[in-house]
Scaffold this active site. Structure first.
Site, mmCIF file in Angstrom:
data_model
loop_
_atom_site.group_PDB
_atom_site.id
_atom_site.type_symbol
_atom_site.label_atom_id
_atom_site.label_comp_id
_atom_site.label_asym_id
_atom_site.label_seq_id
_atom_site.Cartn_x
_atom_site.Cartn_y
_atom_site.Cartn_z
ATOM 1 N N HIS A 109 -7.863 -12.193 18.995
ATOM 2 C CA HIS A 109 -6.806 -11.638 19.840
ATOM 3 C C HIS A 109 -6.199 -10.465 19.082
ATOM 4 C CE1 HIS A 109 -3.283 -11.032 22.136
ATOM 5 N NE2 HIS A 109 -2.463 -11.608 21.277
ATOM 6 N N CYS A 139 -1.229 -15.343 25.402
ATOM 7 C CA CYS A 139 -2.270 -14.605 24.662
ATOM 8 C C CYS A 139 -3.487 -15.468 24.352
ATOM 9 C CB CYS A 139 -1.697 -14.034 23.372
ATOM 10 S SG CYS A 139 -0.376 -12.867 23.671
ATOM 11 N N ASN A 198 -1.625 -4.864 22.194
ATOM 12 C CA ASN A 198 -1.758 -6.278 22.550
ATOM 13 C C ASN A 198 -1.820 -6.409 24.068
ATOM 14 O OD1 ASN A 198 -1.408 -8.993 23.054
ATOM 15 N ND2 ASN A 198 0.214 -9.272 21.533
HETATM 16 O O1 UT7 Z 1 0.373 -11.846 20.996
HETATM 17 C C1 UT7 Z 1 1.386 -12.740 20.732
HETATM 18 C C2 UT7 Z 1 1.612 -12.850 19.326
HETATM 19 N N1 UT7 Z 1 2.444 -11.767 18.859
HETATM 20 C C3 UT7 Z 1 2.318 -11.397 17.633
HETATM 21 O O2 UT7 Z 1 1.442 -11.910 16.975
HETATM 22 C C4 UT7 Z 1 3.280 -10.423 17.049
HETATM 23 C C5 UT7 Z 1 3.636 -10.891 15.678
HETATM 24 N N2 UT7 Z 1 4.588 -10.070 14.992
HETATM 25 C C6 UT7 Z 1 4.331 -8.818 14.578
HETATM 26 O O3 UT7 Z 1 3.307 -8.249 14.862
HETATM 27 C C7 UT7 Z 1 5.354 -8.159 13.671
HETATM 28 O O4 UT7 Z 1 6.287 -9.127 13.251
HETATM 29 C C8 UT7 Z 1 6.099 -6.959 14.313
HETATM 30 C C9 UT7 Z 1 5.149 -5.804 14.460
HETATM 31 C C10 UT7 Z 1 6.646 -7.387 15.662
HETATM 32 C C11 UT7 Z 1 7.258 -6.510 13.432
HETATM 33 O O5 UT7 Z 1 6.808 -6.214 12.126
HETATM 34 P P1 UT7 Z 1 7.558 -6.806 10.834
HETATM 35 O O6 UT7 Z 1 6.890 -6.231 9.691
HETATM 36 O O7 UT7 Z 1 7.541 -8.309 10.992
HETATM 37 O O8 UT7 Z 1 9.009 -6.214 10.974
HETATM 38 P P2 UT7 Z 1 10.415 -6.966 11.195
HETATM 39 O O9 UT7 Z 1 10.477 -7.607 12.540
HETATM 40 O O10 UT7 Z 1 10.672 -7.851 10.019
HETATM 41 O O11 UT7 Z 1 11.402 -5.737 11.176
HETATM 42 C C12 UT7 Z 1 11.516 -4.906 10.046
HETATM 43 C C13 UT7 Z 1 12.409 -3.721 10.407
HETATM 44 C C14 UT7 Z 1 13.685 -4.134 11.104
HETATM 45 O O12 UT7 Z 1 14.706 -3.280 10.613
HETATM 46 P P3 UT7 Z 1 15.771 -3.836 9.547
HETATM 47 O O13 UT7 Z 1 16.452 -4.985 10.224
HETATM 48 O O14 UT7 Z 1 14.970 -4.238 8.357
HETATM 49 O O15 UT7 Z 1 16.656 -2.648 9.319
HETATM 50 C C15 UT7 Z 1 13.444 -3.795 12.545
HETATM 51 O O16 UT7 Z 1 14.610 -3.469 13.253
HETATM 52 O O17 UT7 Z 1 11.700 -2.861 11.318
HETATM 53 C C16 UT7 Z 1 12.557 -2.573 12.431
HETATM 54 N N3 UT7 Z 1 11.742 -2.338 13.603
HETATM 55 C C17 UT7 Z 1 11.294 -1.134 13.972
HETATM 56 N N4 UT7 Z 1 11.465 0.091 13.410
HETATM 57 C C18 UT7 Z 1 10.877 1.125 14.029
HETATM 58 C C19 UT7 Z 1 11.274 -3.265 14.497
HETATM 59 N N5 UT7 Z 1 10.552 -2.650 15.438
HETATM 60 C C20 UT7 Z 1 10.559 -1.324 15.138
HETATM 61 C C21 UT7 Z 1 9.963 -0.200 15.744
HETATM 62 N N6 UT7 Z 1 10.148 1.004 15.151
HETATM 63 N N7 UT7 Z 1 9.211 -0.282 16.855
#
Ligand code: UT7
Length: 323
Positions: free
Chosen positions: A250, A113, A280
């Protein structure tokens, strides 16, 4: 002194649009979750017969037309991509052929990225050394090819597209009033590989692999790392952040854009955001956002721009330029 000046900007998006509701039909997610956690509403997806080089070629043609240049003028092509058409040759060489550009320098840069920021820095070095007169720097990706469509934590986040700039040498006074690239900061920390990587490759599995990410860990590093690189690039350029007209980040997650802006005291109305419609697009996201800002009239010639990114590696960086 010679400066590398952006003289043309172009973009290309595949016609197919995939909404959050489209994804919710086959993966356990919802439009509400994706919008709240990422700001993403939709992404473009390239059809199976549309390789990265097609998107790159189309963005490059547009940038050349804006610059008033033709393919015959191009002597350097650098493509930032993590989704090349083939393991080799470089997608840049394929784009050179598709454009009909003459024999010159063409290669790819792989910094995921952060690739466009890295590629701008590489191209700048060619130009200020007098080794290139008309460079194409392109960020082009078909990230949807790397998705595990059963992993809701990643497959909702990425899209396809390309953005391109033409860079040409112009003499400047050596001050921040000069047009062109004024400074950059590039970083990599290979110890964080496990946070974001693809689980395949030619010399290991012999497969392309799928993208794997510990999203919340990457998120945690993103705001801190990006902010540090932004400050370092501004210092190297000899400017303060208050002199920046437009921040072009980005586009990974609206919450990261907001977090970096908050940390650096930047008003949201100085940040170009396209994450809602593009998601992204990895190395393509900065030049795509730049092209959008130029096309809708917000970004104007003479303005100070600061581009920043973080991605797999981990890699991160920022570049300051006056358009
Ligand atoms: O370009 C390269 C760099 N990449 C990035 O910068 C991405 C960085 N990360 C992010 O943007 C975020 O961390 C995410 C969008 C990937 C995830 O958001 P988050 O607020 O950090 O959520 P999390 O990973 O802590 O997950 C929270 C909950 C989990 O459920 P439990 O374990 O709390 O029950 C996940 O399973 O959200 C769940 N979850 C989803 N639910 C519905 C994860 N993905 C999804 C989804 N739909 N697509």
């Amino acid at each position: 002194m010679l400066r590398s000046v952006v003289t043309g900007v172009g973009a290309a998006l595949p016609p197919d649009i995939v909404t959050n509701d489209d994804l919710a039909k086959f993966v356990d997610t919802s439009d509400a979750w994706i919008v709240e956690r990422t700001g993403i509403h939709a992404r473009h997806r390239a059809a199976a017969d549309m390789p990265t080089s097609d998107l790159a070629t189309s963005a490059a043609r547009q940038a050349l037309a804006v610059a008033g240049r033709s393919a015959a003028d191009v002597d350097l092509i650098i493509i930032a991509t993590t989704t090349p058409d083939l393991t080799f040759p470089a997608t840049a060489a394929i784009v050179q052929r598709k454009l009909g550009a003459p024999v010159g320098i063409a290669f790819d840069v792989q910094a995921v990225c952060s690739g466009f920021v890295y590629a701008m820095a590489v191209a700048d070095n060619f130009i200020v050394r007098g080794m290139a007169k008309c460079a194409l720097v392109i960020g082009a990706e078909t990230m949807t090819r790397l998705m595990d469509w059963t992993d809701r934590g990643t497959c909702v986040l990425f899209g396809d597209g390309a953005g391109a700039v033409v860079l040409e040498p112009m003499s400047g006074e050596g001050t921040t009033a000069d047009r062109g690239i004024l400074g950059f900061a590039l970083r990599a920390d290979g110890t964080k590989q496990d946070l974001l990587y693809v689980d395949g490759g030619p010399s290991t599995t012999g497969t392309v692999g799928k993208l794997r990410m510990q999203g919340n860990q990457v998120f945690r590093h993103a705001v801190v790392n990006i902010s540090e690189a932004v400050i370092a690039a501004a210092e190297q350029a000899g400017i303060t952040l208050s002199q920046v007209d437009w921040f072009i980040p980005h586009q990974a997650n609206q919450r990261i854009l907001d977090g970096v802006a908050r940390r650096l005291g930047i008003n949201a109305d100085r940040v170009i955001s396209t994450v809602a419609e593009h998601a992204n697009t990895s190395a393509a996201s900065i030049p795509l956002a730049l092209a959008c800002g130029v096309a809708d009239g917000r970004i104007k010639p003479g303005q100070m721009l600061l581009m920043e990114a973080m991605g797999g590696g981990l890699t991160w960086g920022a570049v300051v330029l006056r358009l």
